[in-house]
Design an enzyme around this catalytic site. Structure first.
Site, short mmCIF file in Angstrom:
data_model
loop_
_atom_site.label_atom_id
_atom_site.label_comp_id
_atom_site.label_asym_id
_atom_site.label_seq_id
_atom_site.Cartn_x
_atom_site.Cartn_y
_atom_site.Cartn_z
N ARG A 173 -43.95 -31.71 -11.19
CA ARG A 173 -44.40 -30.46 -11.25
C ARG A 173 -45.90 -30.25 -11.99
O ARG A 173 -46.89 -29.50 -11.86
CB ARG A 173 -43.49 -29.47 -11.98
CG ARG A 173 -42.25 -28.81 -11.01
CD ARG A 173 -41.35 -28.02 -11.88
NE ARG A 173 -40.68 -28.85 -12.63
CZ ARG A 173 -39.92 -28.42 -13.85
NH1 ARG A 173 -39.83 -27.23 -14.17
NH2 ARG A 173 -39.42 -29.42 -14.82
N ASN A 233 -38.96 -25.51 -9.67
CA ASN A 233 -38.03 -26.34 -9.59
C ASN A 233 -36.72 -25.65 -9.00
O ASN A 233 -36.16 -24.65 -9.67
CB ASN A 233 -37.74 -26.84 -10.90
CG ASN A 233 -36.65 -28.05 -10.89
OD1 ASN A 233 -36.07 -28.26 -9.66
ND2 ASN A 233 -36.50 -28.86 -11.77
#
Length: 772
Positions: free
Chosen positions: A17, A35
């Site tokens: 990320r 996520n």
């Protein structure tokens, strides 16, 4: 223009990320990254189509090296949502469909630089240094998704500076779940064997001095405890005495750098690649001509197990280049798993270690070091644990709706859990012959099934052998879950594992050469020299090594002169065997003539005898015959030492004649091989040539039968599995013989060929049987 991107694979716990955030902001894209737990990562971006396409290219080509992208789904949308910035959104809870958590990862170069060189940094010389792409993962995780509250680091709240790095995406420790610093993270304390804390400002410097004084230190690490000592004769002997580690069992050593390793071992490019990988496994390397370490590290062997530091704590031991290598062996006592609680470590190892360097971070899952070697330029896994677990193996057919658990065999065991067509092997469990190890097996299964949110389990799969503790565990759990119990023949599981590794289709078959020491056969005998015609649900035994009696059962395994006597009994009279053993091999029987008399009586009477077709028993008998090994002090020792002894021999010096007996199943008459070897030995033929030629001729005969069967049955693939696949000389010969007949030779690389791979094969067969 707006684009929604769904990325699946290993994209948690690998800095994925922050990577997405950095590249999106560099391209001035707006939107978010989210996520999705074990369903991957969702990215939504707005901007020009040209920049979004460049962004997608970056994801595909430059994603973090320890991440793995299995699939990218892209959806273009004309209408924009009017995002004002690019954000990282809070993770969603895991659904349990799969585990996308990476394994424990060795320290990265950036962290190592902070650790060694940034003297004003909070991370300078900090043993637990980590970031978003390195550090512990599986050993610390209590649940998914992989966020700090679901790790053992929850007990260490961030200091102000760490919190800034954790919450600001421009830092590489953004959302790094297991990092901390000298201010707020876990720490080490040094204890003496009475459990008294030794007040030391820098306990690692003190430990280095203690090691120089030949002390033995218990070091609590990432997934367990190492016993650490100098790699010199005196200290190794003392460590063996205290650990009751049998006389010849090899130790692994840790060395500070690849350059140092090359001063005492031969390192190929493939071996260097494995040594320096993020997994940092132990690699078995050939000793170099200039080998200068103690021969007591691996007595009677031409190789040595070596690995590199994989955590800051290890680099502190080598900080001043005081040692070219240190012994690093598992800190457990026989028949018990490694202790992971510091108080238990002190209690269990007080008679072994002089000092204890222990930390205050919980180890949620113990995990031994993985062990590999290179064969035919492929990595061959002996022990699949730290650095690998919980990576999955793909099921070679669809069984999307099946959940099952395979409990493995008895020795060198693992468990495997199947969900959504993915098999998750556990870490190394060990020999399931005590209640403590059985509990460890059960705990590892519970942990994996909890991570996968498996409320319902369709089946528990186990070995045929009714006396295994793992079989009894499967029976018990099948009742608890109202699940089906499936029992799988040991060697069929090996065959299924090698088939799955090469994605053999369910309607295809292979010829499987399944060669090891022992596995419970369909006829109740100990199999281990089998040639199968196999698919995933069935097998037919087409050929096998001649059965030989095993008077007193496993005592023949521990004292291979007994196995030699038994095999010779197929060809020689009792008087002849007695004369041979008394003259040449009596020292191989602990009770001398009395044991020999009893042994011969039992063979002659043919009562209460177990029978084996195990290839390992033939190799054991050869090791005894050539006086290489009279007592097995660790698993597989006689055969292993025979292999190393044979390296200096000529494999084509002797042409052994190995006859066949053709019944419904072809029988390979190995008693002839042993008798011929004895004659050559009595005639003064070089023992190394006998060893090398025997291995060569036996493997050639097995390969010949496999080739003939493949041609007769119109099969393209011949696979090798079982512990004999660890024998380099025999495996190289199998490969040559198979491939020169234009057949495909299947050699393990992803799955251990020995018993650690059996649970994977059990899971595959179990899934197939539930599907049909």
């Amino acid at each position: 223009m707006k684009c929604t991107i769904h990325v699946s694979g290993i994209v948690q716990g690998v800095g994925f990320r922050p990577f997405i955030y950095r590249h999106a902001t560099l391209l001035n894209l707006l939107g978010y990254v989210l996520n999705l737990g074990n369903r991957g990562v969702k990215i939504e971006v707005e901007g020009s189509k040209e920049k979004i396409e460049q962004f997608i290219k970056e994801i595909k080509e430059n994603h973090p090296p320890i991440s793995r992208i299995d699939d990218i789904e892209i959806q273009w949308i004309k209408e924009e949502s009017g995002y004002k910035e690019f954000k990282i959104l809070k993770s969603l809870k895991s659904s349990g469909d799969s585990i996308v958590l990476p394994p424990d990862i060795s320290i990265c170069d950036d962290c190592l630089n902070d650790f060694k060189n940034e003297k004003n940094s909070r991370y300078y010389r900090y043993p637990f240094i980590a970031c978003s792409i390195c550090g512990p993962r599986y050993t610390t995780v209590t649940d998914l998704p992989y966020d700090r509250p679901f790790t053992t680091m929850i007990e260490f709240p961030f200091c102000k500076d760490c919190n800034i790095e954790y919450t600001d995406p421009k830092y590489r420790r953004y959302h790094a779940q297991t990092f901390a610093c000298n201010v707020c993270g876990p720490h080490f304390k040094l204890y003496d064997k009475s459990g008294t804390i030794i007040d030391e400002k820098d306990p690692f410097k003190r430990v280095v001095n203690l090691l120089k004084e030949n002390c033995i230190v218990a070091l609590m690490g990432i997934g367990g405890v190492h016993l650490v000592s100098r790699a010199i004769d005196e200290t190794i002997s003392e460590l063996r005495r205290r650990k009751r580690k049998r006389k010849y069992k090899p130790f692994a050593v840790m060395s500070p750098s690849i350059e140092t390793i090359k001063t005492f071992a031969l390192v190929s490019p493939k071996e260097e690649e494995l040594l320096t990988s993020f997994r940092r496994p132990i690699i078995l390397l050939e000793k170099s001509p200039n080998y200068y370490l103690s021969q007591e590290i691996s007595p009677g062997l031409t190789n040595i197990g070596v690995f590199l530091p994989y955590s800051g704590m290890h680099y502190l031991l080598f900080e001043n280049n005081d040692f070219p290598a240190l012994i690093m062996t598992s800190g457990n006592i026989s028949n018990l798993p490694m202790a992971t609680d510091r108080f238990n470590v002190l209690e269990e190892l007080k008679d072994i270690a002089d000092y204890f360097l222990l930390h205050n971070r919980k180890i949620h899952q113990r995990s031994d070091d993985s062990v590999l070697f290179v064969l035919n330029n492929k990595a061959t896994i002996i022990r699949r644990s730290r650095g690998f677990v919980p990576e999955h193996i793909e099921l070679p057919f669809s069984a999307d709706d099946i959940n099952l658990v395979a409990v493995g065999p008895e020795l060198h065991s693992t468990a495997s859990v199947l969900k959504k067509n993915r098999i998750y092997p556990s870490q190394h469990i060990g020999d399931v012959n005590s209640l403590e190890i059985l509990d460890f097996l059960d705990e590892s299964i519970i942990h994996l099934t909890n991570l996968l949110k498996m409320q319902n389990i369709d089946a528990f799969v186990c070995d045929y052998n009714p006396v295994f503790l793992s079989t009894k565990l499967a029976q018990k759990k099948a009742k608890e879950y109202s699940a089906r119990l499936i029992q799988v023949q040991h060697h069929h599981a090996h065959a299924a594992a090698i088939m799955a590794e090469y994605k053999i289709k369910p309607d295809n078959q292979i010829i499987g050469m399944i060669l090891d020491g022992v596995g419970y056969g369909k006829d109740g005998k100990a199999w281990g020299g089998e040639i199968f015609l196999s698919n995933y649900e069935n097998f037919e035994r087409m050929a096998y090594l001649e059965y030989h009696p095993m008077p007193a059962g496993d005592r023949c395994v521990y004292y291979p002169v007994r196995m030699l006597s038994s095999i010779l009994s197929e060809k020689l009279s009792t008087v002849e065997i007695k004369n041979i053993i008394e003259k040449e091999y009596l020292e191989g029987l602990p009770h001398g003539k009395n044991e020999l008399e009893l042994l011969l009586k039992q063979i002659k009477s043919k009562t209460n005898l177990a029978y084996t077709s195990g290839t390992g028993r033939i190799l054991d008998a050869l090791a005894a015959l050539l006086k290489i090994c009279f007592e097995r002090t660790y698993e597989g020792e006689p055969a292993i030492r025979l292999e190393h002894f044979a390296k200096s021999g000529n494999p084509k010096a002797i042409k052994f004649k190995i006859p066949l007996k053709n019944n419904k199943e072809t029988i390979i008459e190995t008693s002839d091989l042993i008798l011929q070897a004895l004659e050559h030995y009595k005639n003064g033929i070089k023992p190394q040539d006998i060893a090398a030629s025997a291995q060569y001729c036996l493997s050639s005969k097995i390969a010949e039968i496999a080739v003939n069967l493949a041609k007769k049955e119109h099969i393209k693939h011949v696979g090798l599995s079982g512990g004999v696949a660890y024998n380099k000389a025999m495996t190289v010969n199998f490969k040559k013989r198979i491939e020169e007949q234009n057949l495909a030779f299947l050699q393990h690389e992803l799955i251990p060929p020995g018993d650690p791979g059996v649970s994977i094969g059990q899971a595959i067969i179990g899934a197939r049987l539930l599907k049909i």
